[in-house]
Write a protein that holds these residues in place. Sequence first.
Motif: not given
Length: 157
Positions: A130-132, A138-139, A148-149
């Motif tokens: 999926r888009p991040l 960065i996180a 954020y995993k």
Amino acid sequence: MQQQMESRDEETLELKETYSSLQQEVDIKTKKLKKLFSKLQAVKAEIQDIQEAHIKERQEHEQTQNELTRELKLKHLIIENFIPLEEKNKILNRAFYDEEEECWKMKAITRIEDDHQMMSRPPSAVGYRRPLSHHAHIAMRMKPDMRYKVSCFPESE
């Protein structure tokens, strides 16, 4: 027809009437003229009202047309300057006019017509499922926070 009937009745009444003096005839005819004149004024006022309503409606239509023209020019400007030609052509190829509903519609994009294959979902720019966002990327590298995993790591790593 009703007006014709009324006018015929008035004519027959005029023929039957006999006047005792010239002054009486003048008075009666003056009353009839005043009555006809008031009808004429009422019709003129009605015509004036209708003309004013027509002018107002025409001005509203012109204003609507100008607004629609402005919107159309803006949309054409956006299409020409911000949408790639290839994407524009894809959209134009998918568009069709529905005669029954009298509107433009888009064909479904579930199949590619040339290859007859199902289209796959576009991958993320960095290879994730999926888009991040930049912040999430960065996180994810800085903290081992579950928020954020990502279950699938990029193919390049």
